[in-house]
Design an enzyme around this catalytic site. Structure first.
Site, PDB file in Angstrom:
ATOM      1  N   GLU A 160      -0.521  -9.522  -0.571  1.00  0.00           N
ATOM      2  CA  GLU A 160      -1.904  -9.907  -0.237  1.00  0.00           C
ATOM      3  C   GLU A 160      -2.753 -10.057  -1.500  1.00  0.00           C
ATOM      4  O   GLU A 160      -3.551 -10.988  -1.628  1.00  0.00           O
ATOM      5  CB  GLU A 160      -2.517  -8.861   0.698  1.00  0.00           C
ATOM      6  CG  GLU A 160      -1.799  -8.795   2.041  1.00  0.00           C
ATOM      7  CD  GLU A 160      -2.438  -7.788   2.971  1.00  0.00           C
ATOM      8  OE1 GLU A 160      -3.470  -8.118   3.560  1.00  0.00           O
ATOM      9  OE2 GLU A 160      -1.905  -6.661   3.098  1.00  0.00           O
ATOM     10  N   GLY A 184       0.546  -5.148   0.879  1.00  0.00           N
ATOM     11  CA  GLY A 184      -0.681  -5.294   0.091  1.00  0.00           C
ATOM     12  C   GLY A 184      -0.423  -5.976  -1.252  1.00  0.00           C
ATOM     13  O   GLY A 184      -1.306  -6.659  -1.789  1.00  0.00           O
ATOM     14  N   ALA A 236       0.857  -1.188   0.000  1.00  0.00           N
ATOM     15  CA  ALA A 236       0.000   0.000   0.000  1.00  0.00           C
ATOM     16  C   ALA A 236       0.890   1.233   0.000  1.00  0.00           C
ATOM     17  O   ALA A 236       2.012   1.201   0.508  1.00  0.00           O
ATOM     18  CB  ALA A 236      -0.887  -0.020   1.233  1.00  0.00           C
ATOM     19  N   GLU A 253       4.241  -5.171   7.011  1.00  0.00           N
ATOM     20  CA  GLU A 253       3.389  -4.155   7.644  1.00  0.00           C
ATOM     21  C   GLU A 253       3.782  -3.904   9.096  1.00  0.00           C
ATOM     22  O   GLU A 253       3.709  -2.781   9.588  1.00  0.00           O
ATOM     23  CB  GLU A 253       1.915  -4.579   7.568  1.00  0.00           C
ATOM     24  CG  GLU A 253       1.271  -4.416   6.187  1.00  0.00           C
ATOM     25  CD  GLU A 253       1.324  -5.680   5.347  1.00  0.00           C
ATOM     26  OE1 GLU A 253       2.195  -6.529   5.598  1.00  0.00           O
ATOM     27  OE2 GLU A 253       0.487  -5.798   4.415  1.00  0.00           O
TER      28      GLU A 253
HETATM   29  C1  LIG Z   1      -3.529  -2.625   1.892  1.00  0.00           C
HETATM   30  C2  LIG Z   1      -3.637  -3.285   3.207  1.00  0.00           C
HETATM   31  C3  LIG Z   1      -2.490  -3.171   4.180  1.00  0.00           C
HETATM   32  C4  LIG Z   1      -1.215  -3.131   3.516  1.00  0.00           C
HETATM   33  C5  LIG Z   1      -0.244  -2.342   3.991  1.00  0.00           C
HETATM   34  C6  LIG Z   1       1.012  -2.226   3.283  1.00  0.00           C
HETATM   35  O1  LIG Z   1       1.213  -2.779   2.220  1.00  0.00           O
HETATM   36  S1  LIG Z   1       2.170  -1.240   4.002  1.00  0.00           S
HETATM   37  C7  LIG Z   1       3.532  -1.254   2.876  1.00  0.00           C
HETATM   38  C8  LIG Z   1       4.315  -2.512   2.943  1.00  0.00           C
HETATM   39  N1  LIG Z   1       5.450  -2.418   2.059  1.00  0.00           N
HETATM   40  C9  LIG Z   1       6.660  -2.016   2.458  1.00  0.00           C
HETATM   41  O2  LIG Z   1       6.883  -1.710   3.601  1.00  0.00           O
HETATM   42  C10 LIG Z   1       7.741  -1.950   1.395  1.00  0.00           C
HETATM   43  C11 LIG Z   1       8.191  -0.524   1.181  1.00  0.00           C
HETATM   44  N2  LIG Z   1       9.216  -0.443   0.183  1.00  0.00           N
HETATM   45  C12 LIG Z   1      10.511  -0.834   0.401  1.00  0.00           C
HETATM   46  O3  LIG Z   1      10.855  -1.350   1.443  1.00  0.00           O
HETATM   47  C13 LIG Z   1      11.503  -0.591  -0.686  1.00  0.00           C
HETATM   48  O4  LIG Z   1      10.973   0.353  -1.599  1.00  0.00           O
HETATM   49  C14 LIG Z   1      11.898  -1.862  -1.497  1.00  0.00           C
HETATM   50  C15 LIG Z   1      12.708  -2.796  -0.583  1.00  0.00           C
HETATM   51  C16 LIG Z   1      10.677  -2.596  -2.016  1.00  0.00           C
HETATM   52  C17 LIG Z   1      12.765  -1.459  -2.709  1.00  0.00           C
HETATM   53  O5  LIG Z   1      13.843  -0.690  -2.287  1.00  0.00           O
HETATM   54  P1  LIG Z   1      14.716   0.070  -3.384  1.00  0.00           P
HETATM   55  O6  LIG Z   1      15.821   0.716  -2.641  1.00  0.00           O
HETATM   56  O7  LIG Z   1      15.058  -0.881  -4.461  1.00  0.00           O
HETATM   57  O8  LIG Z   1      13.725   1.166  -4.003  1.00  0.00           O
HETATM   58  P2  LIG Z   1      13.183   2.486  -3.285  1.00  0.00           P
HETATM   59  O9  LIG Z   1      12.908   2.252  -1.829  1.00  0.00           O
HETATM   60  O10 LIG Z   1      14.063   3.624  -3.634  1.00  0.00           O
HETATM   61  O11 LIG Z   1      11.751   2.652  -4.021  1.00  0.00           O
HETATM   62  C18 LIG Z   1      11.589   3.321  -5.244  1.00  0.00           C
HETATM   63  C19 LIG Z   1      10.501   4.357  -5.071  1.00  0.00           C
HETATM   64  O12 LIG Z   1       9.283   3.676  -4.744  1.00  0.00           O
HETATM   65  C20 LIG Z   1       8.738   4.221  -3.554  1.00  0.00           C
HETATM   66  N3  LIG Z   1       8.029   3.173  -2.819  1.00  0.00           N
HETATM   67  C21 LIG Z   1       8.376   1.903  -2.649  1.00  0.00           C
HETATM   68  N4  LIG Z   1       7.466   1.248  -1.917  1.00  0.00           N
HETATM   69  C22 LIG Z   1       6.511   2.154  -1.620  1.00  0.00           C
HETATM   70  C23 LIG Z   1       5.320   2.080  -0.884  1.00  0.00           C
HETATM   71  N5  LIG Z   1       4.880   0.943  -0.328  1.00  0.00           N
HETATM   72  N6  LIG Z   1       4.589   3.191  -0.757  1.00  0.00           N
HETATM   73  C24 LIG Z   1       4.975   4.347  -1.311  1.00  0.00           C
HETATM   74  N7  LIG Z   1       6.105   4.459  -2.036  1.00  0.00           N
HETATM   75  C25 LIG Z   1       6.859   3.376  -2.174  1.00  0.00           C
HETATM   76  C26 LIG Z   1       9.947   4.719  -2.785  1.00  0.00           C
HETATM   77  O13 LIG Z   1       9.559   5.680  -1.820  1.00  0.00           O
HETATM   78  C27 LIG Z   1      10.779   5.302  -3.913  1.00  0.00           C
HETATM   79  O14 LIG Z   1      10.248   6.562  -4.281  1.00  0.00           O
HETATM   80  P3  LIG Z   1      11.247   7.843  -4.476  1.00  0.00           P
HETATM   81  O15 LIG Z   1      12.023   7.960  -3.223  1.00  0.00           O
HETATM   82  O16 LIG Z   1      12.098   7.444  -5.657  1.00  0.00           O
HETATM   83  O17 LIG Z   1      10.304   8.964  -4.766  1.00  0.00           O
END
Ligand SMILES: CCC/C=C/C(=O)SCCNC(=O)CCNC(=O)[C@H](O)C(C)(C)COP(=O)([O-])OP(=O)([O-])OC[C@H]1O[C@@H](n2cnc3c(N)ncnc32)[C@H](O)[C@@H]1OP(=O)([O-])[O-]
Length: 258
Positions: free
Chosen positions: A112, A109, A66, A132
Site C-alpha cells: 500500500e 501495508g 503492518a 490482509e
Molecule cells: C497498515 C494497514 C493494513 C495493513 C495490514 C497488513 O499489512 S497485515 C500484514 C500483511 N502481510 C503479511 O501477511 C505477510 C506476513 N509475512 C509473511 O507471510 C512471511 O514473513 C514472508 C512470506 C513475507 C516471508 O517468509 P519467510 O519465511 O521468508 O520469512 P519469515 O516469515 O521467517 O519472516 C522473518 C521474520 O519477520 C517476521 N515478519 C514477517 N512479516 C511480518 C509482519 N507483517 N509482521 C510482523 N512480523 C513479520 C516474521 O515473524 C519473522 O520473525 P521471527 O520469527 O524471525 O522472529
C-alpha cells in the site's frame, strides 16, 4: 539529520533524499514507532530542500506489511480513537516526487505504501500482494482504492479477495510498477531517475506531479483546465526561458533552482 530507530534518512549533495525502512529482522514490518518516525522523516526531508525522495527497505523486503504482532491485540477503540494509520498517508501528500525502489517483499501495508509513490521500480525477484484477507482484515492505507484505480475492478478483486502474491513482471504488466531492474540495482536505478528529476525545473516538476495526480481525482474537463492553467503559469518564470534558450543554443539548461 535526526536519528531514527526504525528507518534512516539521508540527503545527498544532489538533494536526493533516501528514506530506508530499517527493521530487517522483521522484514521491515510497519509498526507504530516506524509510522511516527516516517511522518517526521518526511517533514525533515521536505524541509531539507530535497528535490526527490527515494523510499526503499533494508534487507530482503521493502516491507512485509503492518506488524502483525503489534496489531493482534488491538481493538476497534484503539484503532479508531487515534485514527490509527492516518500518518502513512502523508507520503501521498508529499509535494516532491517520490520513487519507490522495491526490493523483495512488498506485502500488505508495504504494498500500500509502495502504491503511494509517484514512480515505482522493482527488482526482478520483488513480489507484491495484499494478503490482509488471510488475517481476517482488509487493506487499511488505501490499498483497495489505489489498486482498483490502477488495475481495475476485476484484477483488484482477484488480488484482494485471494491475497495472492504477484511477481515483478506481473506487477509491471498490470501497471503497478513502471520498471523492472536487476536485483541489487534497484536503488542505483532509482537514484538515476531522481537525479534526472533534480536537474529539471523544480516548478515544472511540481506542476507535472500535480497535474498527473489531478487526473486520478477529477473529471477530464477539470483536469484539462488544471493542466492548461499550470502550463500558462510556467511562462511566468525564468525556467521556461532558460529551458527553451538552452535548446536553441544547443546546450544543457541551467535551471536556477536545480
Ligand atoms: C497498515 C494497514 C493494513 C495493513 C495490514 C497488513 O499489512 S497485515 C500484514 C500483511 N502481510 C503479511 O501477511 C505477510 C506476513 N509475512 C509473511 O507471510 C512471511 O514473513 C514472508 C512470506 C513475507 C516471508 O517468509 P519467510 O519465511 O521468508 O520469512 P519469515 O516469515 O521467517 O519472516 C522473518 C521474520 O519477520 C517476521 N515478519 C514477517 N512479516 C511480518 C509482519 N507483517 N509482521 C510482523 N512480523 C513479520 C516474521 O515473524 C519473522 O520473525 P521471527 O520469527 O524471525 O522472529
Amino acid at each position: 539529520m535526526a536519528h531514527y530507530d526504525t528507518l534512516s534518512l539521508t540527503v545527498d549533495d544532489d538533494r536526493i533524499a533516501q528514506l530506508t525502512l530499517d527493521r530487517p529482522e522483521a522484514l521491515n514490518a510497519l509498526n507504530s514507532a516506524m509510522m511516527a518516525e516516517f511522518a517526521a522523516a518526511l517533514v525533515e526531508a521536505t524541509q531539507s530542500g530535497a528535490r526527490a525522495l527515494i523510499l526503499t527497505g533494508k534487507g530482503r523486503a521493502f516491507a512485509a506489511g503492518a506488524d502483525i504482532a503489534e496489531m493482534r491485540d488491538r481493538t476497534f477503540g484503539s484503532m479508531s480513537d487515534a485514527n490509527h494509520l492516518a500518518l502513512w498517508e502523508r507520503l501521498a501528500d508529499l509535494p516532491i516526487p517520490t520513487i519507490g525502489a522495491i526490493n523483495g517483499f512488498a506485502l500488505g501495508g508495504g504494498c500500500e505504501i509502495a502504491m503511494m509513490c509517484d514512480i515505482l521500480i522493482a527488482g526482478e525477484s520483488a513480489s507484491f500482494g495484499l494478503p490482509e484477507i488471510t488475517l481476517g482484515i482488509i487493506p487499511g492505507i488505501g490499498g483497495t482504492q489505489r489498486l482498483t484505480r490502477i488495475v481495475g475492478k476485476a484484477q483488484a478483486m482477484d488480488l484482494i479477495l485471494t491475497g495472492r502474491r504477484i511477481d515483478a513482471d506481473e506487477a509491471r504488466r498490470l501497471g503497478l510498477i513502471s520498471r523492472v531492474v536487476v536485483d541489487g540495482e534497484v536503488v542505483e536505478q532509482a537514484q538515476v531517475i531522481a537525479r534526472q528529476i533534480a536537474g529539471s525545473s523544480a516548478r515544472a516538476v511540481r506542476a507535472a506531479k500535480e497535474c498527473v495526480l489531478r487526473a486520478d481525482q477529477s473529471s477530464l474537463s477539470e483536469g484539462l483546465l488544471f493542466e492548461r492553467r499550470w502550463f500558462h503559469s510556467l511562462f511566468a518564470f525564468d525556467d521556461q526561458t532558460e529551458g527553451m534558450t538552452a535548446f536553441l543554443e544547443k546546450r544543457p539548461a541551467r535551471f536556477a533552482d536545480a
